[in-house]
Write a protein that holds these residues in place. Structure first.
Motif, PDB file in Angstrom:
ATOM      1  N   ILE B  72       1.072  -0.743   0.112  1.00  0.00           N
ATOM      2  CA  ILE B  72       0.006   0.304   0.321  1.00  0.00           C
ATOM      3  C   ILE B  72       0.941   1.311  -0.120  1.00  0.00           C
ATOM      4  CG2 ILE B  72      -1.578   1.273   1.030  1.00  0.00           C
ATOM      5  CD1 ILE B  72      -3.047  -1.239   2.448  1.00  0.00           C
ATOM      6  N   GLN B  73       0.490   1.806  -0.483  1.00  0.00           N
ATOM      7  CA  GLN B  73       1.651   3.235  -1.297  1.00  0.00           C
ATOM      8  C   GLN B  73       2.887   2.616  -1.267  1.00  0.00           C
ATOM      9  OE1 GLN B  73      -0.161   5.762   2.183  1.00  0.00           O
ATOM     10  NE2 GLN B  73      -0.734   7.533   0.010  1.00  0.00           N
ATOM     11  N   ALA B  74       3.097   1.876  -1.711  1.00  0.00           N
ATOM     12  CA  ALA B  74       4.409   1.080  -1.837  1.00  0.00           C
ATOM     13  C   ALA B  74       5.067   0.644  -0.893  1.00  0.00           C
ATOM     14  CB  ALA B  74       5.319   2.758  -2.321  1.00  0.00           C
ATOM     15  N   ARG B  75       4.460   0.389  -0.115  1.00  0.00           N
ATOM     16  CA  ARG B  75       4.608   0.152   1.786  1.00  0.00           C
ATOM     17  C   ARG B  75       4.370  -1.535   1.753  1.00  0.00           C
ATOM     18  NH1 ARG B  75       4.152   2.090   6.938  1.00  0.00           N
ATOM     19  NH2 ARG B  75       5.963   0.866   8.835  1.00  0.00           N
ATOM     20  N   LYS B  76       5.338  -2.723   2.035  1.00  0.00           N
ATOM     21  CA  LYS B  76       4.586  -3.546   2.201  1.00  0.00           C
ATOM     22  C   LYS B  76       3.900  -3.980   3.508  1.00  0.00           C
ATOM     23  CE  LYS B  76       8.081  -6.376  -0.415  1.00  0.00           C
ATOM     24  NZ  LYS B  76       9.442  -7.177   0.745  1.00  0.00           N
ATOM     25  N   ILE B  77       2.686  -4.347   3.154  1.00  0.00           N
ATOM     26  CA  ILE B  77       1.489  -4.361   4.340  1.00  0.00           C
ATOM     27  C   ILE B  77       1.670  -4.655   5.277  1.00  0.00           C
ATOM     28  CG2 ILE B  77      -0.572  -3.511   3.213  1.00  0.00           C
ATOM     29  CD1 ILE B  77      -1.491  -6.685   3.487  1.00  0.00           C
ATOM     30  N   THR B  78       3.329  -6.394   5.418  1.00  0.00           N
ATOM     31  CA  THR B  78       4.351  -7.094   6.728  1.00  0.00           C
ATOM     32  C   THR B  78       4.597  -5.693   7.902  1.00  0.00           C
ATOM     33  OG1 THR B  78       5.142  -7.737   5.246  1.00  0.00           O
ATOM     34  CG2 THR B  78       3.495  -9.604   5.465  1.00  0.00           C
ATOM     35  N   ALA B  79       4.954  -4.169   6.782  1.00  0.00           N
ATOM     36  CA  ALA B  79       6.099  -4.122   7.243  1.00  0.00           C
ATOM     37  C   ALA B  79       5.536  -3.227   8.721  1.00  0.00           C
ATOM     38  CB  ALA B  79       5.993  -2.329   6.460  1.00  0.00           C
ATOM     39  N   GLN B  80       4.173  -3.016   8.903  1.00  0.00           N
ATOM     40  CA  GLN B  80       3.771  -2.649  10.147  1.00  0.00           C
ATOM     41  C   GLN B  80       2.608  -3.459  11.299  1.00  0.00           C
ATOM     42  OE1 GLN B  80       0.744   0.267   9.570  1.00  0.00           O
ATOM     43  NE2 GLN B  80       0.323   0.064   8.611  1.00  0.00           N
ATOM     44  N   GLN B  81       2.665  -3.473  12.315  1.00  0.00           N
ATOM     45  CA  GLN B  81       1.603  -4.796  12.885  1.00  0.00           C
ATOM     46  C   GLN B  81       0.070  -4.816  11.945  1.00  0.00           C
ATOM     47  OE1 GLN B  81       1.409  -6.203  16.565  1.00  0.00           O
ATOM     48  NE2 GLN B  81       3.734  -5.982  15.900  1.00  0.00           N
ATOM     49  N   PRO B  82      -0.379  -5.998  12.326  1.00  0.00           N
ATOM     50  CA  PRO B  82      -1.777  -5.732  11.133  1.00  0.00           C
ATOM     51  C   PRO B  82      -3.027  -4.812  12.179  1.00  0.00           C
ATOM     52  CG  PRO B  82      -1.037  -7.737  12.626  1.00  0.00           C
ATOM     53  CD  PRO B  82       0.425  -7.128  12.623  1.00  0.00           C
ATOM     54  N   MET B  84      -2.098  -1.286  14.018  1.00  0.00           N
ATOM     55  CA  MET B  84      -2.105  -0.348  12.757  1.00  0.00           C
ATOM     56  C   MET B  84      -2.938  -0.356  11.514  1.00  0.00           C
ATOM     57  SD  MET B  84      -0.714   0.753  15.132  1.00  0.00           S
ATOM     58  CE  MET B  84      -0.839   0.186  17.027  1.00  0.00           C
ATOM     59  N   LEU B  85      -2.294  -1.591  10.632  1.00  0.00           N
ATOM     60  CA  LEU B  85      -2.673  -1.038   9.513  1.00  0.00           C
ATOM     61  C   LEU B  85      -3.955  -1.125   8.967  1.00  0.00           C
ATOM     62  CD1 LEU B  85      -1.677  -2.608   6.150  1.00  0.00           C
ATOM     63  CD2 LEU B  85      -3.073  -4.278   6.535  1.00  0.00           C
ATOM     64  N   ARG B  86      -4.822  -2.145   9.965  1.00  0.00           N
ATOM     65  CA  ARG B  86      -6.159  -2.023   9.740  1.00  0.00           C
ATOM     66  C   ARG B  86      -7.045  -0.683  10.152  1.00  0.00           C
ATOM     67  NH1 ARG B  86      -6.336  -7.080  12.892  1.00  0.00           N
ATOM     68  NH2 ARG B  86      -5.458  -8.775  10.731  1.00  0.00           N
ATOM     69  N   ARG B  87      -6.099   0.203  11.369  1.00  0.00           N
ATOM     70  CA  ARG B  87      -7.238   1.425  11.724  1.00  0.00           C
ATOM     71  C   ARG B  87      -5.933   2.543  10.949  1.00  0.00           C
ATOM     72  NH1 ARG B  87      -3.995   1.106  17.963  1.00  0.00           N
ATOM     73  NH2 ARG B  87      -5.522  -1.295  18.426  1.00  0.00           N
ATOM     74  N   SER B  88      -5.307   2.020   9.700  1.00  0.00           N
ATOM     75  CA  SER B  88      -5.802   3.146   8.358  1.00  0.00           C
ATOM     76  C   SER B  88      -6.052   2.801   7.299  1.00  0.00           C
ATOM     77  CB  SER B  88      -3.847   3.174   8.453  1.00  0.00           C
ATOM     78  OG  SER B  88      -3.240   1.895   7.776  1.00  0.00           O
ATOM     79  N   ILE B  89      -6.987   2.184   7.945  1.00  0.00           N
ATOM     80  CA  ILE B  89      -8.174   1.070   6.342  1.00  0.00           C
ATOM     81  C   ILE B  89      -9.129   1.478   6.872  1.00  0.00           C
ATOM     82  CG2 ILE B  89      -7.990  -0.503   5.259  1.00  0.00           C
ATOM     83  CD1 ILE B  89      -5.615  -1.381   5.027  1.00  0.00           C
ATOM     84  N   GLY B  90     -10.385   1.923   6.097  1.00  0.00           N
ATOM     85  CA  GLY B  90     -11.441   1.860   6.936  1.00  0.00           C
ATOM     86  C   GLY B  90     -12.439   0.355   5.753  1.00  0.00           C
ATOM     87  N   TYR B  91     -13.045  -0.246   6.927  1.00  0.00           N
ATOM     88  CA  TYR B  91     -13.657  -1.651   6.359  1.00  0.00           C
ATOM     89  C   TYR B  91     -15.026  -1.165   6.864  1.00  0.00           C
ATOM     90  CZ  TYR B  91     -13.504  -7.105   6.791  1.00  0.00           C
ATOM     91  OH  TYR B  91     -13.908  -8.154   6.789  1.00  0.00           O
ATOM     92  N   ILE B  92     -15.950  -1.519   5.619  1.00  0.00           N
ATOM     93  CA  ILE B  92     -17.367  -1.823   5.752  1.00  0.00           C
ATOM     94  C   ILE B  92     -17.983  -3.424   5.609  1.00  0.00           C
ATOM     95  CG2 ILE B  92     -19.459  -0.740   5.020  1.00  0.00           C
ATOM     96  CD1 ILE B  92     -17.735   1.848   4.994  1.00  0.00           C
ATOM     97  N   LEU B  93     -18.449  -2.884   6.690  1.00  0.00           N
ATOM     98  CA  LEU B  93     -18.726  -4.848   5.983  1.00  0.00           C
ATOM     99  C   LEU B  93     -20.637  -4.259   5.974  1.00  0.00           C
ATOM    100  CD1 LEU B  93     -16.756  -5.655   8.695  1.00  0.00           C
ATOM    101  CD2 LEU B  93     -17.333  -7.846   8.088  1.00  0.00           C
ATOM    102  N   GLN B  94     -21.601  -5.332   6.352  1.00  0.00           N
ATOM    103  CA  GLN B  94     -23.046  -4.831   6.702  1.00  0.00           C
ATOM    104  C   GLN B  94     -23.001  -5.234   7.743  1.00  0.00           C
ATOM    105  OE1 GLN B  94     -24.642  -9.109   5.252  1.00  0.00           O
ATOM    106  NE2 GLN B  94     -24.126  -9.229   2.741  1.00  0.00           N
TER     107      GLN B  94
END
Ligand SMILES: Nc1ncnc2c1ncn2[C@@H]1O[C@H](COP(=O)(O)OP(=O)(O)OP(=O)(O)O)[C@@H](O)[C@H]1O
Ligand SMILES: [Mg+2]
Lengths: 523, 326
Positions: B72-82, B84-94
């Motif tokens: 994401i933005q040229a940075r591997k997503i495994t480079a940070q705590q999951p 932290m990653l999730r807090r920076s990505i919106g997630y909309i379910l049902q």
């Protein structure tokens, strides 16, 4: 004593005791509940996360639940002694299953979509647990705590058996004394406590959102508060601690008599006779109410104090036989009387010790005794008739009827059939009046108080004189039931106060009056 | 569209390379690669079980891939705590994924709280989102169970948008709603001012929804990408029989929704009149508006020029246009 006392009067009169017992009861319930929550909740969470462990943990907690409460308390005593510790441990084990199971069910029952949303929002596993899983599982967990509370209020009544106090003291005391008011004075508050706590927890369970969160904070604090009730009355003063059976506590020829006639005031706990000997031996108690020929007296090196004011009625043992049978076979009486006056208290205690403690077989003990006293004769194998001998179910009676069997077979041409295990006094006696047995060993005190149910006046008049009691039961059994009391065997299996021999010697205590003097001096 | 073109030179927001996920012998996702540019609306489309959800969840590490990598933005997503990653990505379910024990406001505030926003900032943001999603202010203190399905879904959208993440992942967010509410809320989402600049990856199996929202559509089958491209490309230049047959039942409607007025703008005559839409709208939209009228007036969004769109020429130009594409 006032015969027709109302429940209300009883409760008012005993209000200090009742209040103390209720506090102990609440305390016991909540200490064990708190520990159960402190351990069950994390365990439930753990198995909800590692489902492989769930079977083992729930299985173990389930097995604990199926152990009968009395048995569980029994298992606890060798490990934890008597008093609060084993009671709390047992209650804790009972409370564990509903708490673990409901925590597990509550957490695994959380909607996977909600759990995933929590994860997807960026909560750590700990945050998912704290913010989502636990709050959502809370109503189910609370239901588990509610179940555990009600179970504990109920089982805590049994704490009275092991000197841990609680409302069971009245309930079981009332049962053994056949005193309905006393039973109700314990049972009604216990039931009310169960209903009250169940209701309060159901209210908390129905709260939602922020209010629930508040309640969850308050609950442990309340738990601690209620737990501390137990500690308040537990502090006792005085050097001597007595453990008495519920029955002894309430009898005129028991603790009431000790207070009246000796003026003794001692700090007491209520305990079942199954554990009190061990408890006094292990210095958990200093004084107990035992039976003077109990084998454990020897096993635990106890001394039975002399009843110098004669408050304990005599319980001299003698064979009782249907007169009809004696008429038909007069040789029987002579054979049975061979034992008369032969067995003293200390000999009987010794014999009981061999049976109850060394687990020797009653017939071996009987034969050894007869042989060493020159009474044993080889059986004649006569077939003239069969004498049916009954016995109540305890070691002393088994030994006695074995002796009688040997005497009858060796000295007469009669044969013998023994019918052991006739339960208590009532069953033996009924078997006799129904002509199902011909004889069994009985005790004078039992004949007077239980079988003849002599009125208070008669009892008071006779009680201090062992011969008077014997004559009274002998006459009355013959005239009323056609049953003859033969000559007493010699020992008196009466109530007795017992101490560790060592402690008694050190303190120079031999009689109950000595003990009273000591207690008064060391207030 | 212009946003996408303007950012075309930038590195892709999301870059997925040779991504696979195996469940035992099942290849849920079998070596897929795609890029999503900043501000682009990317649709994962396909029949049930084709691996859409699995792909989406690998983007925020709810599922870890068996092979391949994601940046994401040229940075591997495994480079940070999951987390932290999730807090920076919106997630909309049902809608049923709302926290039932939290109020509407608390639900919306979840990610800001995790990020440690101040109370004031959080409250202000919650208020703002309630307004933008047309939820009355007093709903803030309601619990999800007290809301209708449509209202719950609005709260869900607000929750996903709360911390203003640049990327939003959506898994069939309108799946549980009735068709009317569904279209309605979809429109509301698309019209949000925050929507335009968001990079969105959305899973759906609804072709209408895919065409309406998607800049580009990635059609999957059995864990593989069958074709990715704009709606028009998939519709008019299907890469395989699978793609063709996937849209066959919907072809005409999809085509009418895919072709925009500006695509056939050259064929109309300039003429002033009461403008009711812009040339960004589809032929389907124009026909809906027309009803039993013979013509409507449409403005070019870029230069404001107004043209008269007549019914006859509309259909003629549409068939000419589709013919050139095939
Ligand atoms: N945890 C899992 N364990 C085993 N197989 C799984 C698991 N999750 C998904 N699968 C399998 O992977 C494949 C893809 O699943 P996925 O959920 O990604 O499908 P989908 O495209 O989202 O379908 P739908 O439209 O029905 O939601 C399916 O065959 C599914 O059975
Ligand atoms: Mg899916």
């Amino acid at each position: 004593m006032n015969e027709q006392q109302s429940l209300w009067q009883f409760m008012a009169q005993q209000r200090d005791k009742l209040f103390e017992q209720a506090l102990q009861h609440i305390g016991l319930t909540f200490i064990s509940l708190l520990i159960a929550v402190a351990i069950g909740l994390p365990l439930g969470i753990l198995i909800a996360k590692r489902k492989k462990l769930a079977g083992i943990v729930l299985g173990f907690a389930g097995i604990m639940q199926t152990i009968p409460s009395i048995a569980l308390l029994g298992f606890m005593i060798p490990i934890l002694g008597i008093g609060a510790k084993p009671a709390i441990a047992a209650l804790f084990l009972y409370a564990l299953l509903p708490i673990i199971r409901n925590t597990y069910t509550g957490i695994t029952g959380v909607d996977p979509a909600v759990r995933e949303a929590a994860k997807g929002m960026g909560m750590t596993p700990a945050q998912v647990l704290k913010n989502v899983e636990l709050p959502l599982a809370m109503p189910v967990i609370l239901a588990g705590i509610r179940t555990a509370t009600v179970i504990n209020v109920g089982v805590a009544t049994l704490a009275a058996f092991i000197a841990a106090g609680g409302l069971g003291e009245f309930i079981f005391g009332g049962i053994s004394l056949n005193n309905t008011n006393m039973i109700l004075a314990g049972a009604i508050p216990a039931a009310l406590l169960a209903i009250l706590f169940d209701f309060l927890l159901s209210r908390i369970q129905s709260l939602s959102g922020r209010k629930l969160r508040m309640a969850m904070l308050l609950l442990p604090i309340l738990g601690f508060l209620l737990s501390s009730f137990y500690l308040v009355p537990a502090a006792y003063e005085g050097k001597i601690l007595a453990g008495f059976t519920p029955e002894f506590m309430g009898r005129t020829d028991g603790y009431l008599g000790l207070k009246q006639k000796y003026g003794m005031r001692v700090r007491t706990v209520v305990i079942s006779d199954a554990v009190m000997y061990k408890a006094v031996y292990e210095k958990k108690l200093d004084l107990i109410s035992g039976y003077s020929t109990d084998g454990r007296l020897k096993a635990y090196d106890l001394l039975s104090l002399q009843d110098d004011k004669n408050i304990f009625p005599p319980y001299y043992a003698a064979p009782i036989v249907r007169a009809e049978v004696l008429q038909q076979y007069p040789e029987l009486e002579d054979a049975l009387n061979l034992l008369a006056g032969r067995i003293s208290d200390s000999i009987m205690t010794e014999l009981n010790y061999r049976a109850d403690y060394l687990h020797e077989l009653p017939d071996k003990i009987a034969k050894d005794f007869l042989t060493s006293n020159g009474l044993y004769k080889e059986p004649r194998n006569g077939k003239k008739a069969t004498i049916r001998i009954g016995s109540k179910i305890f070691g002393e009676q088994y030994i006695l009827i074995n002796m009688y069997s040997m005497l009858i077979r060796g000295y007469t041409d009669l044969d013998v059939e023994t019918k052991t295990g006739l339960g208590g006094t009532k069953i033996c006696f009924d078997a006799m009046t129904n002509k199902q047995i011909d004889m069994y060993p009985e005790y004078t005190g039992t004949g007077l108080l239980v079988l003849l149910q002599a009125d208070t006046e008669t009892v008071n008049k006779l009680i201090t004189d062992k011969n008077a009691v014997y004559e009274y039961v002998k006459d009355n059994f013959m005239s009323r039931y056609g049953i003859k009391w033969l000559k007493p065997i010699g020992f008196n299996n009466a109530y007795a106060l017992m101490m560790r021999k060592r402690q008694a010697n050190e303190l120079g205590i031999k009689t109950i009056s000595d003990l009273k003097a000591y207690i008064d001096k060391n207030k | 569209m212009h946003v996408r073109e303007a950012d075309a030179l930038l590195t892709p927001m999301i870059n997925v390379k040779h991504l696979s996920k195996n469940y035992g012998a099942t290849r849920a996702v079998a070596g897929i690669s795609f890029e999503v540019k900043q501000g682009e609306k990317f649709i994962l489309l396909g029949t049930s079980g084709c691996g859409k959800t699995t792909t989406l969840k690998m983007l925020n590490r709810l599922i870890e891939p068996s092979a391949g990598e994601i940046s994401i933005q040229a940075r591997k997503i495994t480079a940070q705590q999951p987390e932290m990653l999730r807090r920076s990505i919106g997630y909309i379910l049902q809608g049923n994924s709302l926290f039932p024990h939290y109020t509407v406001a608390e639900n919306i505030a979840v990610v800001p709280r995790l990020l440690g926003w101040s109370r004031d900032r959080t409250d202000a943001r919650v208020k703002e989102l309630l307004e933008k999603l047309h939820l009355p202010r007093e709903y803030a203190n309601y619990y999800p169970a007290q809301l209708s399905g449509g209202q719950q879904q609005r709260v869900n959208i607000a929750r996903g948008l709360a911390a203003d993440p640049p990327i939003i992942l959506m898994d069939e967010p309108f799946g549980a709603l009735d068709p009317v509410t569904r279209t309605h809320i979809r429109k509301e989402l698309v019209q949000l001012d925050e929507y335009e600049k968001k990079t969105i990856v959305m899973v759906t199996h609804d072709i209408d929804e895919a065409f309406e929202i998607g800049d580009r559509i990635c059609l999957m089958d059995k864990g593989r990408i069958q074709q990715q491209g704009t709606a028009a490309e998939l519709l008019f230049k299907p890469a395989s029989d699978f793609v063709r047959s996937f849209f066959s039942g919907h072809y005409l409607q999809a085509a009418l929704k895919t072709v925009k007025l500006r695509d056939i703008w050259y064929g109309f005559d300039a003429e002033p009149g009461p403008v009711i839409m812009t040339s960004d709208y589809s032929i389907w939209d124009a026909m809906e508006k027309m009803g039993d009228k013979n013509a409507i007036y449409v403005a070019d969004k870029n230069n404001g020029k107004v043209k008269r769109i007549g019914k006859d020429s509309l259909l003629r130009l549409f068939s000419e246009y589709t013919a050139t594409l095939q």
